[in-house]
Motif scaffolding. Sequence first.
Motif, PDB file in Angstrom:
ATOM      1  N   MET A   1       5.601 -12.915 -13.951  1.00  0.00           N
ATOM      2  CA  MET A   1       5.308 -12.688 -12.492  1.00  0.00           C
ATOM      3  C   MET A   1       4.324 -13.588 -11.956  1.00  0.00           C
ATOM      4  N   ARG A   2       4.413 -13.873 -10.692  1.00  0.00           N
ATOM      5  CA  ARG A   2       3.110 -14.561 -10.015  1.00  0.00           C
ATOM      6  C   ARG A   2       3.236 -13.873  -8.508  1.00  0.00           C
ATOM      7  N   GLN A   3       2.050 -13.505  -8.328  1.00  0.00           N
ATOM      8  CA  GLN A   3       1.783 -12.663  -7.200  1.00  0.00           C
ATOM      9  C   GLN A   3       0.160 -13.202  -6.719  1.00  0.00           C
ATOM     10  N   SER A   4       0.193 -13.783  -5.360  1.00  0.00           N
ATOM     11  CA  SER A   4      -1.001 -13.535  -4.678  1.00  0.00           C
ATOM     12  C   SER A   4      -1.426 -12.700  -3.649  1.00  0.00           C
ATOM     13  N   TYR A   5      -2.707 -12.332  -3.806  1.00  0.00           N
ATOM     14  CA  TYR A   5      -3.258 -11.193  -2.995  1.00  0.00           C
ATOM     15  C   TYR A   5      -4.313 -11.879  -1.942  1.00  0.00           C
ATOM     16  N   ARG A   6      -4.008 -11.630  -0.773  1.00  0.00           N
ATOM     17  CA  ARG A   6      -5.042 -12.054   0.395  1.00  0.00           C
ATOM     18  C   ARG A   6      -4.980 -11.279   1.377  1.00  0.00           C
ATOM     19  N   PRO A   7      -6.297 -10.836   1.567  1.00  0.00           N
ATOM     20  CA  PRO A   7      -6.639  -9.827   2.443  1.00  0.00           C
ATOM     21  C   PRO A   7      -6.057 -10.133   3.976  1.00  0.00           C
ATOM     22  N   GLY A   8      -5.276  -9.157   4.416  1.00  0.00           N
ATOM     23  CA  GLY A   8      -4.232  -9.176   5.778  1.00  0.00           C
ATOM     24  C   GLY A   8      -3.297 -10.092   5.685  1.00  0.00           C
ATOM     25  N   ILE A   9      -2.717 -10.673   4.590  1.00  0.00           N
ATOM     26  CA  ILE A   9      -1.601 -11.336   4.502  1.00  0.00           C
ATOM     27  C   ILE A   9      -0.710 -10.682   3.664  1.00  0.00           C
ATOM     28  N   LYS A  10       0.499 -10.502   3.961  1.00  0.00           N
ATOM     29  CA  LYS A  10       1.694  -9.879   3.242  1.00  0.00           C
ATOM     30  C   LYS A  10       2.241 -11.119   2.419  1.00  0.00           C
ATOM     31  N   THR A  11       2.120 -10.833   0.979  1.00  0.00           N
ATOM     32  CA  THR A  11       2.660 -12.024   0.221  1.00  0.00           C
ATOM     33  C   THR A  11       4.024 -11.414  -0.712  1.00  0.00           C
ATOM     34  N   SER A  12       4.995 -12.428  -1.185  1.00  0.00           N
ATOM     35  CA  SER A  12       6.164 -12.086  -1.688  1.00  0.00           C
ATOM     36  C   SER A  12       6.163 -12.878  -2.981  1.00  0.00           C
ATOM     37  N   GLY A  13       6.700 -12.218  -4.121  1.00  0.00           N
ATOM     38  CA  GLY A  13       6.873 -12.769  -5.343  1.00  0.00           C
ATOM     39  C   GLY A  13       7.978 -11.966  -6.063  1.00  0.00           C
ATOM     40  N   SER A  14       8.002 -12.238  -7.362  1.00  0.00           N
ATOM     41  CA  SER A  14       8.843 -11.577  -8.267  1.00  0.00           C
ATOM     42  C   SER A  14       8.289 -10.986  -9.538  1.00  0.00           C
ATOM     43  N   TYR A  15       9.017  -9.899 -10.043  1.00  0.00           N
ATOM     44  CA  TYR A  15       8.439  -9.441 -11.365  1.00  0.00           C
ATOM     45  C   TYR A  15       9.673  -9.173 -12.314  1.00  0.00           C
ATOM     46  N   VAL A  16       9.637  -9.862 -13.172  1.00  0.00           N
ATOM     47  CA  VAL A  16      10.824  -9.665 -14.346  1.00  0.00           C
ATOM     48  C   VAL A  16      10.211  -9.447 -15.775  1.00  0.00           C
ATOM     49  N   SER A  17      10.777  -8.261 -16.178  1.00  0.00           N
ATOM     50  CA  SER A  17      10.418  -7.572 -17.403  1.00  0.00           C
ATOM     51  C   SER A  17      11.936  -7.238 -18.070  1.00  0.00           C
ATOM     52  N   LEU A  18      11.950  -6.705 -19.093  1.00  0.00           N
ATOM     53  CA  LEU A  18      12.918  -6.079 -19.996  1.00  0.00           C
ATOM     54  C   LEU A  18      13.801  -5.396 -19.122  1.00  0.00           C
ATOM     55  N   ALA A  19      13.447  -4.827 -17.973  1.00  0.00           N
ATOM     56  CA  ALA A  19      14.241  -3.787 -17.151  1.00  0.00           C
ATOM     57  C   ALA A  19      14.961  -4.754 -16.137  1.00  0.00           C
ATOM     58  N   GLY A  20      14.599  -6.083 -16.131  1.00  0.00           N
ATOM     59  CA  GLY A  20      15.156  -6.956 -14.837  1.00  0.00           C
ATOM     60  C   GLY A  20      14.228  -7.494 -13.986  1.00  0.00           C
ATOM     61  N   GLU A  21      14.818  -8.118 -13.149  1.00  0.00           N
ATOM     62  CA  GLU A  21      14.142  -8.748 -11.850  1.00  0.00           C
ATOM     63  C   GLU A  21      13.888  -7.687 -10.653  1.00  0.00           C
ATOM     64  N   MET A  22      12.801  -7.711 -10.028  1.00  0.00           N
ATOM     65  CA  MET A  22      12.528  -6.997  -8.865  1.00  0.00           C
ATOM     66  C   MET A  22      11.814  -7.976  -8.123  1.00  0.00           C
ATOM     67  N   SER A  23      12.176  -7.959  -6.736  1.00  0.00           N
ATOM     68  CA  SER A  23      11.085  -8.426  -5.686  1.00  0.00           C
ATOM     69  C   SER A  23      10.016  -7.802  -5.351  1.00  0.00           C
ATOM     70  N   MET A  24       9.075  -8.375  -5.282  1.00  0.00           N
ATOM     71  CA  MET A  24       7.575  -7.909  -5.170  1.00  0.00           C
ATOM     72  C   MET A  24       7.004  -8.349  -3.943  1.00  0.00           C
ATOM     73  N   ASP A  25       6.618  -7.338  -3.003  1.00  0.00           N
ATOM     74  CA  ASP A  25       5.887  -7.598  -1.761  1.00  0.00           C
ATOM     75  C   ASP A  25       4.401  -6.785  -1.913  1.00  0.00           C
ATOM     76  N   THR A  26       3.451  -7.374  -1.340  1.00  0.00           N
ATOM     77  CA  THR A  26       2.104  -6.603  -1.491  1.00  0.00           C
ATOM     78  C   THR A  26       1.558  -7.055  -0.124  1.00  0.00           C
ATOM     79  N   ASP A  27       0.720  -6.319   0.356  1.00  0.00           N
ATOM     80  CA  ASP A  27       0.153  -6.395   1.791  1.00  0.00           C
ATOM     81  C   ASP A  27      -1.431  -5.909   1.194  1.00  0.00           C
ATOM     82  N   THR A  28      -1.998  -6.962   0.958  1.00  0.00           N
ATOM     83  CA  THR A  28      -3.632  -6.798   0.402  1.00  0.00           C
ATOM     84  C   THR A  28      -4.614  -6.340   1.439  1.00  0.00           C
ATOM     85  N   ARG A  29      -5.245  -5.266   1.150  1.00  0.00           N
ATOM     86  CA  ARG A  29      -6.246  -4.345   2.080  1.00  0.00           C
ATOM     87  C   ARG A  29      -7.791  -5.159   1.967  1.00  0.00           C
ATOM     88  N   ASP A  30      -7.895  -5.409   0.583  1.00  0.00           N
ATOM     89  CA  ASP A  30      -9.508  -5.704   0.501  1.00  0.00           C
ATOM     90  C   ASP A  30      -9.566  -6.481  -0.943  1.00  0.00           C
TER      91      ASP A  30
END
Length: 152
Positions: free
Chosen positions: A79-108
Amino acid sequence: MIQLGKPPVQEVSIELISESSLGTSPSDIHKAAYSGQLYFMNGTWYIKYIEQEEEGQTNATVKVKEDEIVVIRNGLVSMRQSYRPGIKTSGSYVSLAGEMSMDTDTRDIRLHYDEEGYLTAAVWVYDLHLNEQNIGRYTVQCRLTRLSCNTY
């Protein structure tokens, strides 16, 4: 921030505490401890460690700046995910269970330093969505303890 003459790479013990909550459900807390390295380069702190599982290992790097934390994991989990307060960021998460899209909305993001100016903790709070489903709010604490260097 770091004065000359200090070792560029510090051996550290790392404590990761991840607390997640969704709605009114009780919080779920996960704790893990690792040995790793901490160093400062070009205005960024780097925390490197290996997550060892029975199925294999994951090399992890956490890049820490005042206004952004980037988590990079390669191996059993990728995975590669950026966390920046006030900014929604997107990445992906890949594990033995498969790949998922990952979105975060960092608060602090909160950073803590010791009296010598070394990073001792990074805390970040974010809302997580996997495959567009709200997973909950996460608070991650990454606590660092520099190990004393013995010279003989």
